[in-house]
Scaffold this motif. Structure first.
Motif, PDB file in Angstrom:
ATOM      1  N   TYR A 340     -10.229  77.158  83.945  1.00  0.00           N
ATOM      2  CA  TYR A 340     -11.034  76.046  84.436  1.00  0.00           C
ATOM      3  C   TYR A 340     -10.717  74.715  83.769  1.00  0.00           C
ATOM      4  N   THR A 341     -10.327  74.787  82.489  1.00  0.00           N
ATOM      5  CA  THR A 341     -10.175  73.527  81.754  1.00  0.00           C
ATOM      6  C   THR A 341      -8.721  73.129  81.515  1.00  0.00           C
ATOM      7  N   ALA A 342      -7.894  74.113  81.136  1.00  0.00           N
ATOM      8  CA  ALA A 342      -6.548  73.755  80.679  1.00  0.00           C
ATOM      9  C   ALA A 342      -5.739  73.051  81.760  1.00  0.00           C
ATOM     10  N   TYR A 343      -5.790  73.591  83.000  1.00  0.00           N
ATOM     11  CA  TYR A 343      -5.025  72.956  84.074  1.00  0.00           C
ATOM     12  C   TYR A 343      -5.412  71.489  84.200  1.00  0.00           C
ATOM     13  N   GLY A 344      -6.730  71.273  84.153  1.00  0.00           N
ATOM     14  CA  GLY A 344      -7.216  69.904  84.296  1.00  0.00           C
ATOM     15  C   GLY A 344      -6.693  69.016  83.198  1.00  0.00           C
ATOM     16  N   VAL A 345      -6.881  69.462  81.924  1.00  0.00           N
ATOM     17  CA  VAL A 345      -6.549  68.598  80.801  1.00  0.00           C
ATOM     18  C   VAL A 345      -5.040  68.426  80.668  1.00  0.00           C
ATOM     19  N   VAL A 346      -4.323  69.543  80.877  1.00  0.00           N
ATOM     20  CA  VAL A 346      -2.891  69.483  80.597  1.00  0.00           C
ATOM     21  C   VAL A 346      -2.124  68.881  81.773  1.00  0.00           C
ATOM     22  N   ILE A 347      -2.544  69.216  83.008  1.00  0.00           N
ATOM     23  CA  ILE A 347      -1.745  68.771  84.151  1.00  0.00           C
ATOM     24  C   ILE A 347      -2.430  67.689  84.984  1.00  0.00           C
ATOM     25  N   LEU A 348      -3.662  67.964  85.430  1.00  0.00           N
ATOM     26  CA  LEU A 348      -4.273  67.060  86.414  1.00  0.00           C
ATOM     27  C   LEU A 348      -4.563  65.676  85.837  1.00  0.00           C
ATOM     28  N   ILE A 349      -5.221  65.642  84.683  1.00  0.00           N
ATOM     29  CA  ILE A 349      -5.595  64.333  84.117  1.00  0.00           C
ATOM     30  C   ILE A 349      -4.360  63.495  83.797  1.00  0.00           C
ATOM     31  N   PRO A 350      -3.381  64.079  83.077  1.00  0.00           N
ATOM     32  CA  PRO A 350      -2.183  63.271  82.828  1.00  0.00           C
ATOM     33  C   PRO A 350      -1.520  62.807  84.124  1.00  0.00           C
ATOM     34  N   LEU A 351      -1.543  63.708  85.130  1.00  0.00           N
ATOM     35  CA  LEU A 351      -0.930  63.339  86.408  1.00  0.00           C
ATOM     36  C   LEU A 351      -1.662  62.137  87.002  1.00  0.00           C
TER      37      LEU A 351
END
Lengths: 368, 529
Positions: A340-351
């Motif tokens: 739930y969190t890692a994808y967001g923090v690592v990929i989505l937000i930086p993207l």
């Protein structure tokens, strides 16, 4: 002063922090999980995962480079507008604090398993959290120095242990290769990417790097080194234990070292010694996550000193770390938490930041 | 309230004495000075007349601090006797008597003038003599320092097998001369300070102008000027007043009795602080690495020095962790050691009624008491105490079944290992840290030891000495990789061609071996042909 307390870290120090953050809890289970995902072709998964990780970390590096000296929250406010920045920052805090909690939890469990079977895990949790708190209060500069001091002796000791363990290795255990269908390998890549989690601390610490121009280098170098370490680790474990045994052990890495038999050495059971080394690596995973969470909280609250804000996440970390009952629960919940969190923090937000930056730059170019 | 006030309260501000300018009348001046020196019976006043029918004059000095022969032969005799014999007479030079005396009569090496009476008094108390002449508002200060002092002898705390044998003494001027003898370079600078409101201790700051770290130098000056204390007896006090973190166990200032160590430090861009009345000279900035080096490392062969340094680092690890490891392994992880040894260990410990911690504490405290006692006793008895304490008590304790024999071995090795640490102030810090590790091992076994080591590491990483990180160059080994040549290893002098992190970037180079950068073998052969 030349070396005044200006909270700056050098690029090599940042690389070391990233490496040490990545290597931690995961190493003990990595060979088994790889086997489960892709059989003896785990190394391929690792390499693919590493490559994806490098690509992702390049965006992180690009963001840091584009906003030299800016903190993560400032970058968020500049690119995604302020209200969204608040939400995203809180989401990121949840990720960092949650990860710290799970690391502490797993740490306490493994310590209990191998070192202190009769000590209540709460004591282990509290003691390690207090030491972590001490380092977090000292700030990023001390963390950077710590990483740089630790990394060389740690590498030497770990490499030496692996080389000794090769005495019992059967290279044929590594075979067969290229037997897993390609689709399955691709499916396993997200798992491999997760075993590289930790390089995202660059996003938070990027503002303290003394040469932001070179920050694109940090992720690739760190991930490459970790990838090498993982490949050696995976190959050694497989070669020493064989696929069958690796699959049946909860912590196969420790099993690998258990086969070590120093001829005429003082230490008979290397397990305890390995744990001693492992404590340091996990500690260095825990502290950057804790510090990253603390820094974000501090910025949201508008504080300037770590001293008190470092205390704030402690109750949450403690709560998280005593939440689950069994090892299986912990691993399952950790899996869903990071989903739930890692994808967001690592990929989505930086993207998001990346796209917004590029778009703003385009606009500027057009205007000019 | 009163208790806490007394314990932690700030001191009252001392009212400073006002400066008194000297008057033209010698009687008035003498009166003021005598008022200052009331009941100081070691102050000597010699009143006389200059030349034939000349004016009144007086010389004042402190008995024992000033050189009496010099006063008799070169001050009193010219003024009283020779002035009578030669021209011009008093009457002719009446108006510029002082100038005449200064320039033509006093045959001593160094004279000066005191602006105020307070200044003159300080000078008198430092061993100078003050010459007062009637009709002049100037006080002439003549350098007549000459007191009894210990000769130069071998430094006892830092003995070497090979290397210079001269050590510092208690007189600062001799010490600066010893350093100067090793650096014949006008760029070696020396600046004086006076520290201590009452003791007025001379403090000299020495550095080599172009290779010193300017920031450190500025910081040293600032911190020295900030000190407001009544007295400084030893450089140890000064060290505590100027160091970065007085709460830390680790010494952040290096002290040495060896002029060669100081000279070498100055050549590397560090700053030396010499304090009067003590043979111990402070060197800043100091790193952990410097405290692990001995002067001899540079005089012996490099490969041997390297091995010895590695041995020393090994020793400090033993000195910190050995008893803790013993406690941790015996009480938490007996499976770690070979089964035979574990069984033997269990057999020897069977009769011991205490847990391993108590056993370790008994022996550790005993050895600390022994160590402290042997320092107090005179040399010959001190070694006896060592033998009696170490051998007899250890043996008896084992036979009495209070401790296991392995514990005695561990404690003995620990003690010996801690003596292998070159700097005493680091060694005593290690002694104390050992107890902390002992307790954490007793609570959490190996996990406790690792946590304690982490805490120590964090603390070391956070320490700074005058702005220089305490663990450098290990914490920036990528940028300052050339500094690693002089750490755990000592590379040959030919390869140590750069100054360390202290020196400014453009002054890094220190050695040119006059060899081609890349020597291609084939090229050389061609040349020979």
């Amino acid at each position: 002063m030349m070396y005044s307390n200006n909270d700056k870290i050098s690029i090599p120090q940042m690389v070391n922090i990233s490496i040490l953050t990545m290597i931690g809890i995961g190493v003990l289970t990595l060979p088994r999980r790889l086997l489960e995902e892709a059989g003896t072709d785990g190394w391929l998964v690792l390499i693919l995962g590493g490559l994806v990780g490098i690509v992702v970390s390049l965006t992180h590096g690009y963001i840091v480079k584009s906003f030299p000296g800016k903190s993560f929250f400032q970058i968020l406010s500049l690119t995604l507008t302020r209200p969204i920045a608040y939400i995203v920052a809180i989401y990121t805090i949840v990720y960092f604090i949650g990860m710290t909690g799970y690391v502490v939890r797993l740490f306490a469990m493994i310590i209990r398993e191998f070192l202190l079977p009769r000590t209540p895990p709460q004591l282990v949790i509290f003691s390690v959290l207090f030491v972590s708190l001490y380092l977090v209060r000292e700030g990023i500069e001390v963390l950077g120095r710590m990483a740089e001091v630790i990394i060389v002796p740690l590498t030497v000791v770990i490499l030496a242990l692996f080389i000794i363990s090769w005495g019992n290795a059967e290279v044929s255990n590594l075979l067969p290769v290229f037997q897993t269908p390609f689709v399955e390998i691709i499916k396993a890549v997200p798992f491999a990417l997760f075993s590289f989690l930790g390089f995202e601390v660059l996003l938070i610490f990027g503002g303290f790097v003394d040469e932001p121009v070179k920050s694109m280098k940090v992720g690739p170098i760190a991930i490459f080194i970790v990838l090498l370490a993982y490949l050696i680790l995976n190959a050694s474990t497989l070669a020493t234990l064989g696929a069958q045994q690796t699959e049946n052990l909860i912590w196969p890495l420790v099993g690998t070292f258990d086969t070590i038999d120093f001829p005429g050495a003082f230490i008979e059971n290397v397990e305890v010694f390995i744990m001693g080394v492992w404590i340091i690596t996990v500690f260095m995973t825990m502290v950057p996550l804790h510090l990253a969470g603390t820094m974000l909280i501090m910025e949201l609250a508008g504080g300037k000193e770590y001293n008190y804000y470092a205390l704030l996440p402690l109750p949450f970390i403690t709560l998280l770390s005593i939440w689950d009952d069994s090892i299986a629960d912990v691993y399952e919940n950790l899996g869903s938490f990071s989903d739930y969190t890692a994808y967001g923090v690592v990929i989505l937000i930086p993207l998001g930041i990346f796209i917004s930056t590029v778009m703003k730059r385009r606009k500027k170019d057009k205007a000019a | 309230m009163g208790f806490w006030q007394k314990l932690f309260g700030k001191k009252k501000k001392i009212t400073k004495q006002e400066d008194i300018p000297p008057t033209k009348s010698i009687d008035k001046n003498l009166e003021i000075i005598k008022e200052f020196f009331k009941d100081c019976e070691d102050i000597v006043y010699r009143e006389f007349t200059i030349g034939e029918g000349g004016c009144k004059a007086a010389v004042i000095w402190t008995d024992g601090l000033a050189d009496r022969d010099l006063l008799n032969e070169f001050i009193l005799e010219p003024l009283m006797m020779d002035a009578r014999k030669v021209q011009p007479g008093y009457k002719e030079i009446k108006n510029n008597l002082v100038k005449f005396v200064e320039e033509k009569t006093l045959v001593t090496a160094d004279i000066g003038e005191a602006e105020t009476i307070n200044d003159a008094i300080t000078q008198i108390l430092s061993g100078e003599s003050a010459l007062l002449i009637d009709g002049s508002d100037k006080i002439i200060v003549i350098d007549s320092r000459g007191w009894q002092s210990r000769g130069i002898s071998e430094p006892e705390t830092e003995a070497v097998v090979r290397g210079p044998r001269d050590g510092f003494t208690e007189t600062m001027r001799f010490n600066t001369a010893q350093v100067r003898r090793r650096i014949r370079d006008p760029r070696l600078k020396l600046k004086h300070h006076q520290v201590g409101e009452r003791s007025k201790t001379d403090v000299a700051v020495m550095y080599v102008d172009d290779i010193v770290n300017k920031n450190v130098l500025k910081e040293v000056e600032e911190r020295l000027n900030k000190i407001d204390i009544d007295m400084i007896i030893d450089s140890g006090q000064l060290e505590e007043l100027i160091e970065d973190e007085w709460q830390s166990l680790f010494p952040q200032v290096q002290n040495t009795e060896r002029p060669d160590t100081v000279a070498s430090a100055l050549y590397h861009g560090r700053v030396a602080i010499l304090v009067d009345n003590t043979p111990f000279v402070l060197i800043v900035p100091t790193t952990f690495n410097m405290l692990m080096q001995s002067a001899e490392d540079y005089y012996e062969r490099w490969d041997i020095a390297t091995i010895i340094r590695i041995l020393r680092y090994f020793c400090i690890v033993i000195a910190i962790t050995a008893p803790a490891l013993y406690v941790g392994i015996t009480s938490f992880h007996p499976q770690m050691i070979p089964t035979d040894l574990a069984l033997a260990l269990a057999a020897t410990r069977r009769g011991v009624p205490f847990p391993a911690v108590v056993e370790a504490l008994i022996m550790e405290v005993t050895i600390e008491i022994l160590r402290e006692a042997s320092i107090r006793l005179p040399g010959s008895i001190g070694s006896t105490i060592g033998i009696v304490g170490g051998l007899v008590i250890g043996q008896a304790a084992v036979e009495a079944g209070i401790v296991g024999p392995l514990m005695v071995i561990v404690v003995a090795i620990t003690a010996i290992a801690s003596f292998a640490i070159p700097s005493y102030n680091l060694a005593i810090a290690v002694r104390l840290i050992r107890f902390g590790l002992l307790f954490s091992a007793a609570a959490f076994g190996l996990y406790g030891i690792m946590l304690a080591i982490l805490v120590i590491l964090i603390h070391l990483c956070s320490l700074k000495s005058f702005g220089m990180p305490y663990l450098s160059p290990f914490i920036t080994f990528v940028q300052d990789s050339s500094d690693l040549k002089d750490t755990v290893v000592r590379v040959p002098h030919l390869a140590m061609n750069k100054r360390d992190i202290n020196a400014p970037k453009k002054e890094k180079g220190r050695l040119d071996d006059h060899q081609e950068e890349d020597f291609d073998i084939e090229d050389n052969i061609d040349e020979k042909k």
